[in-house]
Design a protein around this motif. Structure first.
Motif, mmCIF file in Angstrom:
data_model
loop_
_atom_site.group_PDB
_atom_site.id
_atom_site.type_symbol
_atom_site.label_atom_id
_atom_site.label_comp_id
_atom_site.label_asym_id
_atom_site.label_seq_id
_atom_site.Cartn_x
_atom_site.Cartn_y
_atom_site.Cartn_z
ATOM 1 N N VAL A 88 18.705 20.601 9.918
ATOM 2 C CA VAL A 88 19.974 21.122 9.428
ATOM 3 C C VAL A 88 19.822 22.518 8.831
ATOM 4 N N LYS A 89 18.599 22.878 8.497
ATOM 5 C CA LYS A 89 18.333 24.208 7.958
ATOM 6 C C LYS A 89 16.842 24.452 8.073
ATOM 7 N N GLN A 90 16.468 25.672 8.351
ATOM 8 C CA GLN A 90 15.060 26.031 8.351
ATOM 9 C C GLN A 90 14.795 26.935 7.149
ATOM 10 N N TYR A 91 13.646 26.724 6.538
ATOM 11 C CA TYR A 91 13.197 27.559 5.433
ATOM 12 C C TYR A 91 12.000 28.366 5.907
ATOM 13 N N ALA A 92 11.816 29.540 5.330
ATOM 14 C CA ALA A 92 10.679 30.372 5.705
ATOM 15 C C ALA A 92 10.352 31.316 4.566
ATOM 16 N N VAL A 93 9.104 31.665 4.464
ATOM 17 C CA VAL A 93 8.657 32.759 3.612
ATOM 18 C C VAL A 93 7.583 33.507 4.373
ATOM 19 N N ASP A 94 7.425 34.762 4.064
ATOM 20 C CA ASP A 94 6.332 35.556 4.593
ATOM 21 C C ASP A 94 5.349 35.806 3.459
ATOM 22 N N VAL A 95 4.063 35.698 3.758
ATOM 23 C CA VAL A 95 3.019 35.901 2.759
ATOM 24 C C VAL A 95 2.218 37.134 3.126
ATOM 25 N N GLU A 96 2.044 38.002 2.142
ATOM 26 C CA GLU A 96 1.307 39.248 2.322
ATOM 27 C C GLU A 96 0.147 39.287 1.331
ATOM 28 N N ARG A 97 -0.992 39.747 1.790
ATOM 29 C CA ARG A 97 -2.132 39.937 0.895
ATOM 30 C C ARG A 97 -1.902 41.204 0.092
ATOM 31 N N VAL A 98 -1.908 41.076 -1.238
ATOM 32 C CA VAL A 98 -1.728 42.215 -2.132
ATOM 33 C C VAL A 98 -3.085 42.785 -2.530
#
Length: 142
Positions: A7-17
């Motif tokens: 019913v919904k997709q969740y997402a995050v992008d992860v970046e190395r700091v």
């Protein structure tokens, strides 16, 4: 056949700091830094925060319609276990410490807490329900 429907997709992008320092960014632009080091939540602590935060939002959304809390704290902890060299959390415990004013509205909100926490656990909290149920996780690389 699986009865679940997307019913919904969740997402995050992860970046190395930096070394052991990462930043997750949501599609809305919200960010959280985590990793290993001073002032950073570890990935496991971030997972626990997701479980506690999900339940907190569920409870807060309903009770705040009646009364603003005088105190609203949620504590979550989990036990890390080692199974044949592989780590995971076994038991996760979530504890609410919430107090509303001694007014008719506050007493109504206070009386709802137990049931709202139960509904969050049993039905509404996607984070804790995901942790409790087998969930396929796949990894790939480019």
């Amino acid at each position: 056949m699986d009865s679940a429907q997307i019913v919904k997709q969740y997402a995050v992008d992860v970046e190395r700091v930096g070394l052991k320092h990462y930043r997750a960014t949501s599609p809305s632009g919200a960010q959280v830094d985590y990793g290993q080091g001073e002032g950073l939540l570890t990935p496991v602590e971030l997972l626990l925060a997701g479980v506690a935060g999900c339940a907190a939002v569920d409870v807060d959304v309903v009770t705040a319609r009646r009364s603003e809390p005088e105190r609203f704290n949620v504590h979550v902890e989990g036990d890390r276990v080692n199974e044949d060299g592989a780590s995971r959390l076994s038991a996760v415990r979530v504890s609410f410490d919430v107090q509303f004013p001694d007014t008719p509205e506050g007493r109504q909100a206070q009386s709802m807490l137990g049931r709202l926490i139960e509904v969050s656990h049993d039905k509404d909290c996607t984070a804790s329900r995901t942790v409790e149920h087998p969930t396929e996780v796949t990894f790939d690389h480019k």
